[in-house]
Design an enzyme around this catalytic site. Structure first.
Site, PDB file in Angstrom:
ATOM      1  N   CYS A 163      46.171  27.565  30.140  1.00 50.66           N
ATOM      2  CA  CYS A 163      45.493  28.848  29.895  1.00 50.66           C
ATOM      3  C   CYS A 163      44.299  28.684  28.961  1.00 50.66           C
ATOM      4  CB  CYS A 163      46.503  29.846  29.324  1.00 50.66           C
ATOM      5  SG  CYS A 163      45.771  31.411  28.872  1.00 50.66           S
ATOM      6  N   CYS A 187      42.845  30.529  32.153  1.00 47.91           N
ATOM      7  CA  CYS A 187      42.435  31.908  31.859  1.00 47.91           C
ATOM      8  C   CYS A 187      41.236  32.032  30.919  1.00 47.91           C
ATOM      9  CB  CYS A 187      43.588  32.680  31.213  1.00 47.91           C
ATOM     10  SG  CYS A 187      45.229  32.132  31.679  1.00 47.91           S
ATOM     11  N   LYS A 231      37.898  30.311  32.089  1.00 52.34           N
ATOM     12  CA  LYS A 231      37.553  31.029  33.331  1.00 52.34           C
ATOM     13  C   LYS A 231      36.907  32.369  33.005  1.00 52.34           C
ATOM     14  CE  LYS A 231      40.109  33.955  34.754  1.00 52.34           C
ATOM     15  NZ  LYS A 231      41.331  33.827  35.509  1.00 52.34           N
ATOM     16  N   TYR A 270      44.017  32.989  44.106  1.00 54.48           N
ATOM     17  CA  TYR A 270      43.397  33.416  42.844  1.00 54.48           C
ATOM     18  C   TYR A 270      42.206  32.529  42.463  1.00 54.48           C
ATOM     19  CZ  TYR A 270      47.371  36.247  40.947  1.00 54.48           C
ATOM     20  OH  TYR A 270      48.332  37.192  40.689  1.00 54.48           O
ATOM     21  N   GLU A 281      38.205  33.519  42.437  1.00 55.75           N
ATOM     22  CA  GLU A 281      37.593  33.643  41.110  1.00 55.75           C
ATOM     23  C   GLU A 281      36.420  32.679  40.977  1.00 55.75           C
ATOM     24  OE1 GLU A 281      40.753  33.245  38.222  1.00 55.75           O
ATOM     25  OE2 GLU A 281      41.267  35.381  38.367  1.00 55.75           O
ATOM     26  N   HIS A 287      36.331  62.019  32.098  1.00 58.34           N
ATOM     27  CA  HIS A 287      35.134  62.169  32.928  1.00 58.34           C
ATOM     28  C   HIS A 287      33.883  61.804  32.147  1.00 58.34           C
ATOM     29  CE1 HIS A 287      32.894  63.681  36.314  1.00 58.34           C
ATOM     30  NE2 HIS A 287      32.119  64.331  35.467  1.00 58.34           N
ATOM     31  N   GLU A 291      39.473  58.042  36.406  1.00 62.57           N
ATOM     32  CA  GLU A 291      39.940  59.424  36.632  1.00 62.57           C
ATOM     33  C   GLU A 291      40.316  59.658  38.091  1.00 62.57           C
ATOM     34  OE1 GLU A 291      37.044  62.666  36.223  1.00 62.57           O
ATOM     35  OE2 GLU A 291      35.428  61.226  36.535  1.00 62.57           O
TER      36      GLU A 291
HETATM   37  P1  NDP Z   1      47.422  30.337  45.122  1.00 65.93           P
HETATM   38  O1  NDP Z   1      48.828  30.068  45.430  1.00 65.93           O
HETATM   39  O2  NDP Z   1      47.044  31.669  44.574  1.00 65.93           O
HETATM   40  O3  NDP Z   1      46.529  30.081  46.409  1.00 65.93           O
HETATM   41  C1  NDP Z   1      46.558  28.854  47.074  1.00 65.93           C
HETATM   42  C2  NDP Z   1      45.662  28.972  48.282  1.00 65.93           C
HETATM   43  O4  NDP Z   1      45.544  27.694  48.890  1.00 65.93           O
HETATM   44  C3  NDP Z   1      46.216  29.917  49.332  1.00 65.93           C
HETATM   45  O5  NDP Z   1      45.145  30.613  49.905  1.00 65.93           O
HETATM   46  C4  NDP Z   1      46.860  28.968  50.336  1.00 65.93           C
HETATM   47  O6  NDP Z   1      46.828  29.460  51.639  1.00 65.93           O
HETATM   48  C5  NDP Z   1      45.933  27.778  50.256  1.00 65.93           C
HETATM   49  N1  NDP Z   1      46.589  26.527  50.603  1.00 65.93           N
HETATM   50  C6  NDP Z   1      47.767  26.041  50.154  1.00 65.93           C
HETATM   51  N2  NDP Z   1      48.021  24.841  50.682  1.00 65.93           N
HETATM   52  C7  NDP Z   1      46.976  24.549  51.494  1.00 65.93           C
HETATM   53  C8  NDP Z   1      46.667  23.450  52.333  1.00 65.93           C
HETATM   54  N3  NDP Z   1      47.484  22.409  52.452  1.00 65.93           N
HETATM   55  N4  NDP Z   1      45.513  23.491  53.034  1.00 65.93           N
HETATM   56  C9  NDP Z   1      44.676  24.558  52.931  1.00 65.93           C
HETATM   57  N5  NDP Z   1      44.926  25.626  52.144  1.00 65.93           N
HETATM   58  C10 NDP Z   1      46.067  25.626  51.442  1.00 65.93           C
HETATM   59  O7  NDP Z   1      47.002  29.151  44.167  1.00 65.93           O
HETATM   60  P2  NDP Z   1      45.760  28.943  43.211  1.00 65.93           P
HETATM   61  O8  NDP Z   1      45.557  27.487  43.185  1.00 65.93           O
HETATM   62  O9  NDP Z   1      44.634  29.827  43.571  1.00 65.93           O
HETATM   63  O10 NDP Z   1      46.339  29.440  41.819  1.00 65.93           O
HETATM   64  C11 NDP Z   1      47.594  28.956  41.344  1.00 65.93           C
HETATM   65  C12 NDP Z   1      48.318  30.001  40.580  1.00 65.93           C
HETATM   66  O11 NDP Z   1      47.747  30.128  39.299  1.00 65.93           O
HETATM   67  C13 NDP Z   1      48.246  31.412  41.157  1.00 65.93           C
HETATM   68  O12 NDP Z   1      49.172  31.641  42.164  1.00 65.93           O
HETATM   69  C14 NDP Z   1      48.505  32.256  39.955  1.00 65.93           C
HETATM   70  O13 NDP Z   1      49.885  32.344  39.753  1.00 65.93           O
HETATM   71  C15 NDP Z   1      47.860  31.460  38.844  1.00 65.93           C
HETATM   72  N6  NDP Z   1      46.530  31.996  38.522  1.00 65.93           N
HETATM   73  C16 NDP Z   1      46.415  33.244  38.014  1.00 65.93           C
HETATM   74  C17 NDP Z   1      45.193  33.770  37.710  1.00 65.93           C
HETATM   75  C18 NDP Z   1      45.091  35.154  37.165  1.00 65.93           C
HETATM   76  O14 NDP Z   1      46.086  35.674  36.697  1.00 65.93           O
HETATM   77  N7  NDP Z   1      43.935  35.796  37.255  1.00 65.93           N
HETATM   78  C19 NDP Z   1      43.961  33.018  37.907  1.00 65.93           C
HETATM   79  C20 NDP Z   1      44.182  31.707  38.475  1.00 65.93           C
HETATM   80  C21 NDP Z   1      45.422  31.237  38.761  1.00 65.93           C
HETATM   81  P3  NDP Z   1      47.987  30.441  52.175  1.00 65.93           P
HETATM   82  O15 NDP Z   1      47.722  31.775  51.609  1.00 65.93           O
HETATM   83  O16 NDP Z   1      47.796  30.352  53.655  1.00 65.93           O
HETATM   84  O17 NDP Z   1      49.279  29.832  51.712  1.00 65.93           O
END
Ligand code: NDP
Length: 450
Positions: free
Chosen positions: A43, A48, A51, A177, A181, A435, A440
């Protein structure tokens, strides 16, 4: 006199580990914490915090562009990536020192180095052994990148925070995510950005309408999103890279970033030989008290792969310390945890999606509105806001609140309190709006759309 060097040995000084260490130590528990990389964990160092600083940096371009509509003449603006990284690094250093100071003040022994669990009560760090009544694994997660030819050329979010220079063009693989982002950040900083996502909707698990709305807004801004697209290989082409797609197409860029999820950091430091049970993705299995199948070993946060969010790890830490050391048992309620995505426009969400609600209840009403925020009337920025309430008709309970638009995370935090308090739609209706605000709208939605 106890037979152990410590009462609790924490491995991993991220959000969860640090909270447990400090809180336990403040309750007269003898605590050590081992960290091999950086205080504050993902984080603070590669998640976080940096970022969000990048998000702020990326918003200035729109703000400069908006200014003219409000009568301002803004001079020629330029952006310096090196300066942003240097300033970010200074801030992270400051935060690391704050963590260090807080741990010291609480009397926690900070041990720098990679920990190895030798047995149910012994940890070694750099050849020195420490015994402890309990051991907590709070080692977090690490970016996952699937195997494919050219894997050596790609970067992950960890690298993005230290790039020597900003690319002109980037391919981001993934649709979660981190992908959305970083796509927003980089586009805001002027990078030609293409998302390659294997699915047909961004942000799996979010309300479908929210995902579609975001994709539409991001596309309007100029981000290219290729859905149903699998990257089969990355090849070098001089100073650039070519992503080969499953349909035979190609995309060229100066940098390829994979944001394809994260895997728990659960292997390579002794848990296997101890027989600590992991699930199919390598997450440490724990019971409702964060205890593994080895009774003296506990785990929480991303390494257990529940909801991988900083405030969740912290809440789990508080629950664990209360359970073990303060006689105030309590548990984390994993329902209605709000979450935000710092893409542009931002997303805030809490409770059930429309699809989840329809599966659970027979009588769902949806209230929603989509509008141009007031600021954008003069700004000339073509960005809209979507707000949506999911209500169970028979009980009048609001079970889901979703928003895409400026300040969504700030607005939804308050909405999460309302949901947890069990607010009904009538309570929303009887709440006086502020407002003029976007928020709102949540208390003035009167007609169900479906
Ligand atoms: P996510 O799980 O959110 O997303 C992973 C993405 O990668 C999905 O779109 C998934 O597709 C795709 N994917 C997975 N495996 C493959 C593959 N082999 N080939 C191609 N695409 C693939 O993970 P992130 O890495 O974005 O983030 C990790 C975690 O970190 C988040 O889930 C969240 O918990 C946390 N996080 C939170 C944030 C916040 O609170 N703002 C910010 C950043 C991270 P599919 O959907 O088809 O599975």
């Amino acid at each position: 006199m106890t037979q152990y060097d410590y009462d609790l040995f924490v491995i991993g000084a991220g959000s969860g580990g640090v909270r447990v260490a400090r809180m336990a130590s403040d309750n007269a528990v003898r605590v050590a914490i081992a960290e091999s990389r950086y205080l504050g964990g993902t984080c603070v160092n590669v998640g976080c915090v940096p970022k969000k600083l990048f998000v702020y940096a990326s918003q200035f371009r729109d703000q400069f562009d908006s200014a003219a509509g409000f009568g301002w003449t803004v001079g020629k603006s330029t952006f310096n990536w090196t300066s942003l990284i240097a300033n970010k690094n200074l801030e992270i250093k400051r935060l690391q020192a704050v963590y260090d100071g807080q741990l010291q003040k609480s009397g926690v022994s900070i041990i720098t180095g990679r920990a190895q669990v030798l047995d149910a009560h012994t940890v070694a760090v750099d050849g020195k052994q420490y015994s402890s009544e309990r051991i907590l694994i709070a080692t977090g997660g690490w970016p996952f990148v699937p195997d494919m030819p050219g894997k050596q050329y790609i970067v992950t979010s960890n690298d993005m925070f230290f790039l020597k220079q900003l690319p002109k063009r980037i391919i981001i693989v993934g649709g979660g995510y981190i992908a959305v982002e970083f796509a927003s950040i980089l586009h805001g900083l002027g990078v030609d950005t293409t998302i390659c996502h294997r699915g047909h909707q961004l942000l799996h698990g979010f309300d479908g309408e929210i995902s579609d709305f975001l994709a539409h807004e991001m596309t309007k801004k100029g981000i290219t999103i290729l859905f149903n697209t699998e990257v089969t290989a990355i090849e070098r082409a001089g100073d650039a890279f070519v992503a080969k797609l499953i349909d035979g197409g190609i995309v060229c860029a100066d940098l390829v970033m994979y944001a394809t999820g994260r895997t728990p950091n659960s292997t390579g430091f002794g848990l296997e030989s101890l027989g600590v049970e992991l699930d199919s993705v390598g997450a440490i299995k724990v019971n409702s008290d964060y205890q593994t199948n080895v009774p003296s070993i506990y785990a929480l946060g991303d390494v257990t792969n529940r909801l991988n969010l900083t405030p969740v790890a912290i809440a789990e830490g508080v629950a664990l310390v209360n359970k073990l050391y303060t006689n105030q048992p309590g548990s984390v309620d994993y329902d209605t945890i709000p979450t935000a995505v710092f893409c542009q426009p931002t997303i805030g969400t809490v409770g059930l999606t429309e699809a989840q609600a329809r599966e659970k209840y027979p009588d769902i009403d949806i209230y929603k509105t989509s509008f141009t925020p007031m600021k954008n009337t003069l700004s000339g920025i073509d960005e809209k806001t979507l707000m949506k309430l999911v209500v169970v008709r028979s009980t009048d309970r609001v079970v889901g609140i979703h928003m895409v638009g400026a300040d969504a995370p700030e607005i939804i935090q308050g909405m999460a309190v309302a949901i947890r308090a069990g607010a009904t739609k009538s309570v929303f209706d009887s709440t006086i709006g502020i407002h003029p605000s976007a928020a709102e709208e949540f208390v003035t939605l009167r007609v169900a759309v479906t």
